[in-house]
Design an enzyme around this catalytic site. Structure first.
Site: not given
Ligand code: ASP
Length: 350
Positions: A114, A186
């Protein structure tokens, strides 16, 4: 034990020690994310990020021990939506400390996707070494069918130990691709190919366990960066404010009243905004708040000398630095200066 047996065992031990000494040493610093996530089943969508430890993560990829001496270290274990300045400073200091040692060759950082682009860019500007620093994450949790984490970790270590990765700045390795931190975004909420360098294209690919580079970043980074967080224990407060039709001055005034030292706009088009928001930002500048115009558009520069007279208003334009990375650069810029022209220089150089 017979003499011959003793000699054979001694030879085997010596070979083992010599091989270990020849292999590069890579520290894997773990911070959590989906790559360390676990779900209730192999197929269901739901999962918890940051649930397994660095040792568990590494045990899923025993092959990395063939190419490097691996040392794991848990920095934090969080979903990267909770990433914060404190962890960034801790990471940057630890990376610099480790890379200053002669017996450490490279760093791999496991991280949620993220905010991976923000951490990668922060480290790109604050790591003081040419040795490779690679961030890696995954889009599927460790318990999923076809989890992408183990392959990504293998590729990240393989990329980190290759001599051609030296001096390239901080990079992200995911989905067999090598991406530069200066243009990282991203771009998809679910796809394993989520990371892109949308303006300039990826730096290269991982193939057969080796990096194959086709371009380099021309921006200042790592050893050529002027930013140094060694003696910092906090960073200046910088907020991002989105532009949209009918946007008011509400969030600009709220940020100024909350004591923000800088504001980055995610403007419409070439960093434009409603007149009311522009006036509020011009007032913010008069109160000593640094304003950087960026854009909510994915590609192209937020350029000076277009529809907004930045010099008249005391704004800086972000060029190819998107709002999320602009916030990182402005935080670091404000550790050195509040002059909009100096900040403008930084946005053209990094
Ligand atoms: N919410 C998670 C994070 O950023 C998503 C991921 O790792 O793909 O830790």
């Amino acid at each position: 034990m017979k003499k011959i047996q003793f000699i054979l065992i001694a030879l085997l031990c010596a070979t083992f020690i010599a091989n270990a000494a020849q292999k590069p040493t890579v520290y894997v610093l773990a911070t959590g994310g989906t790559i360390a996530g676990t779900g209730a089943t192999q197929v269901a969508a739901g999962y918890t990020a940051g649930a397994i430890t660095v040792d568990q993560l590494l045990s899923a990829v025993p092959e990395i021990k063939d190419i490097a001496n691996i040392k794991g270290e848990q920095i934090v274990n969080i979903g990267s939506q909770d990433m914060n300045d404190e962890v960034w400073l801790k990471l940057a200091k630890r990376v610099n400390q480790l890379l200053s040692q002669g017996d450490v060759d490279a760093i791999v950082i496991t991280h949620g996707t993220d905010t991976q682009e923000e951490t990668a860019y922060f480290l790109n500007l604050t790591v003081k070494s040419d040795k490779p620093v690679i961030l890696v994450g995954s889009m599927r949790p460790s318990t999923a069918i076809s989890a992408d984490g183990p392959r990504n970790i293998y590729n990240a270590v393989a990329c980190a130990v290759d001599k051609s990765s030296i001096g390239k700045g901080v990079m992200v390795v995911m989905d067999d691709r090598i991406l530069g931190a200066d243009d990282i975004s991203k771009t998809n909420t679910l796809s394993v190919s989520t990371f892109q360098n949308p303006n300039f294209g990826e730096l290269g690919i991982m193939y057969n366990g080796k990096p194959n580079y086709s371009r380099e970043s021309m921006k200042r980074h790592t050893t050529k960066s002027e930013f140094d967080v060694t003696n910092l224990d906090k960073l200046p407060q910088v907020e991002i404010i989105l532009s949209y039709s009918n946007a008011t001055d509400l969030f600009v005034n709220a940020a100024v009243n909350a004591g923000a030292k800088g504001i980055v706009t995610a403007g419409v088009g070439n960093g434009n905004m409603t007149t009311v928001m522009q006036n509020a930002l011009a007032n913010a500048v008069k109160k000593g708040v640094a304003v950087v115009r960026s854009s909510r558009i994915t590609t192209g520069p937020t350029a000076q000398w277009d529809e907004i007279d930045d010099d008249a208003l005391g704004f800086s334009a972000s060029w190819f630095v998107n709002p999320y990375r602009s916030r990182v650069l402005l935080m670091l810029a404000l550790t050195k200066t509040t002059d909009y022209k100096e900040i403008q220089r930084m946005f053209t150089e990094y």
